[in-house]
Design a protein around this motif. Sequence first.
Motif, PDB file in Angstrom:
ATOM      1  N   GLU A  18      -9.076 -17.962 -13.748  1.00 30.26           N
ATOM      2  CA  GLU A  18      -9.270 -16.833 -14.643  1.00 30.26           C
ATOM      3  C   GLU A  18     -10.466 -16.039 -14.136  1.00 30.26           C
ATOM      4  N   ALA A  19     -10.481 -14.741 -14.389  1.00 34.30           N
ATOM      5  CA  ALA A  19     -11.586 -13.905 -13.930  1.00 34.30           C
ATOM      6  C   ALA A  19     -12.913 -14.385 -14.491  1.00 34.30           C
ATOM      7  N   ARG A  20     -12.896 -14.972 -15.677  1.00 33.67           N
ATOM      8  CA  ARG A  20     -14.138 -15.389 -16.326  1.00 33.67           C
ATOM      9  C   ARG A  20     -14.664 -16.731 -15.816  1.00 33.67           C
ATOM     10  N   LEU A  22     -16.657 -19.385 -13.899  1.00 31.20           N
ATOM     11  CA  LEU A  22     -17.908 -19.371 -13.134  1.00 31.20           C
ATOM     12  C   LEU A  22     -17.713 -20.136 -11.825  1.00 31.20           C
ATOM     13  N   CYS A  60     -24.039 -21.126 -11.896  1.00 26.39           N
ATOM     14  CA  CYS A  60     -23.643 -20.886 -13.285  1.00 26.39           C
ATOM     15  C   CYS A  60     -23.809 -19.414 -13.639  1.00 26.39           C
ATOM     16  N   THR A  61     -24.360 -18.619 -12.713  1.00 25.38           N
ATOM     17  CA  THR A  61     -24.603 -17.210 -12.999  1.00 25.38           C
ATOM     18  C   THR A  61     -23.933 -16.349 -11.931  1.00 25.38           C
ATOM     19  N   MET A  62     -22.775 -16.820 -11.502  1.00 19.82           N
ATOM     20  CA  MET A  62     -21.960 -16.091 -10.545  1.00 19.82           C
ATOM     21  C   MET A  62     -20.510 -16.400 -10.885  1.00 19.82           C
ATOM     22  N   LEU A  63     -19.677 -15.375 -10.891  1.00 20.15           N
ATOM     23  CA  LEU A  63     -18.253 -15.595 -11.147  1.00 20.15           C
ATOM     24  C   LEU A  63     -17.595 -16.164  -9.897  1.00 20.15           C
ATOM     25  N   VAL A  65     -14.762 -15.380  -8.801  1.00 20.64           N
ATOM     26  CA  VAL A  65     -14.121 -14.280  -8.061  1.00 20.64           C
ATOM     27  C   VAL A  65     -15.126 -13.540  -7.171  1.00 20.64           C
ATOM     28  N   GLN A  66     -16.413 -13.584  -7.538  1.00 18.98           N
ATOM     29  CA  GLN A  66     -17.426 -12.956  -6.692  1.00 18.98           C
ATOM     30  C   GLN A  66     -17.616 -13.721  -5.387  1.00 18.98           C
ATOM     31  N   ASP A  68     -15.199 -14.847  -3.554  1.00 19.24           N
ATOM     32  CA  ASP A  68     -14.017 -14.718  -2.703  1.00 19.24           C
ATOM     33  C   ASP A  68     -14.460 -14.364  -1.282  1.00 19.24           C
TER      34      ASP A  68
ATOM     35  N   PHE B   4     -11.349 -11.202 -18.979  1.00 17.65           N
ATOM     36  CA  PHE B   4     -11.290  -9.770 -18.682  1.00 17.65           C
ATOM     37  C   PHE B   4     -10.503  -9.584 -17.396  1.00 17.65           C
ATOM     38  N   ILE B  35     -24.017 -11.597 -16.606  1.00 16.95           N
ATOM     39  CA  ILE B  35     -23.209 -12.817 -16.744  1.00 16.95           C
ATOM     40  C   ILE B  35     -23.740 -13.693 -17.889  1.00 16.95           C
TER      41      ILE B  35
END
Lengths: 164, 264
Positions: A18-20, A22, A60-63, A65-66, A68, B4, B35
């Motif tokens: 999911e995009a959300r 972490l 814990c402060t990076m998605l 998806v970031q 990738d 989202f 975040i």
Amino acid sequence: MPHVTLTVNGKSHTVDVEARTLLVELLREKLALTGTHVGCDTSQCGACVVHVDGTSVKSCTMLAVQADGADVLTIEGLAAADGTLHPMQEAFREHHALQCGFCTPGMVMSAIDLVMSHPQGLTEAEIRHGLEGNLCRCTGYHNIVKAIAAAWPVMHGRELVAAE
Amino acid sequence: MYDFTYEKPTEIASATAILGKDDEAKALAGGQTFIPVLKQRLNKPTVVVDLAKLGLSGITVTPTTVTIGAMTTHAAVADSAEVAHAIPGLAHLASMIGDWQVRHRGTIGGSLANNDPSACYPAAVLALGATITTDRRSISADDYFQGMFTTALEQGELITSVTFPVPVASSYLKFKNPASRYAMVGVFIAKFDTGVRVAVTGASQSGVFRHTAFEAALSTNFTADAIAKIATPADGLNSDIHASADYRAHLIGVMARRAVAAAK
């Protein structure tokens, strides 16, 4: 659902998340790499520190998806295949730089970045300042600082000359 | 965190198009504030637009200006020898934001777009009289900051870079909250041939502000003594568990005097 393709500890993975999600959730829940810990979940404690493209970050402060396309290194990727510890892990063991061990994966990952990004040398004050993003509630930091100073000459292959 | 849709455009026009047509779309820069906000479910964006692939990072220094791309990290600014030489106070400010790992991800554009009343960068931007460049215009620092978490940015408008004039001398000192490392009071002093500008962050309920009484005194006599007898009114300053308004008012004077003494 987004795909994330990333390299973790030298191995390529493609994961649906999911995009959300972490980055730390991807590591722990999708890849079962539970060495990276979640302590505070508010970006303060540093138990979740991993390297992304060679730089220490709070996972814990990076998605996810970031990350990738990124090259991620976790605590599981440090020791050699035959079990020989990374010099920083060995220094933590030798100098009793851990008690409960919860903060240790993040401490070690931050410490390795700190040593590698200071090829000119590291003072005790720089080590203490460099650890401001990692909390330890057992050791009082003293032995962690000693371990990092001890690992510097092993990792750089030359003597650490104190500039203080 | 609520889920989202995630977009990672490679052109600024695509990013602003997505952000401009949807009030609930949000831009993601370094994410070191955003975040945590999402994790606490304080915000529920429909779309998160990641700005990482827009080519907005980098530092350009000329004899009279320092221009920093919006996606440049605090660590990159702190580690830049060119920035440290041109505007020492700016490099020092960047080196004290959050912690090392936060500085590896957090960006100048994200900090300025958020305009947290205790953030460090707004003090440098306002004191140095920087110009904020967006996808559509240039905004002077004096027009940009419009109160706590409020800026001149329109829906969908993206900061692309910030240009700082090089001062004769500068410094930034903050009294930081030891847990969050945000400024309880932070004072940036910039000395130009034309006068001195002083900006204060962390103290006021309406965000960063210029201390005009200090500016007038320091423009005549650039010494800590020149402002020693100027009291800062506590009206409108924050009172919280960390410090009362009176305490912050006193700290503004202390930090400003130390900043003048440290300016280089």
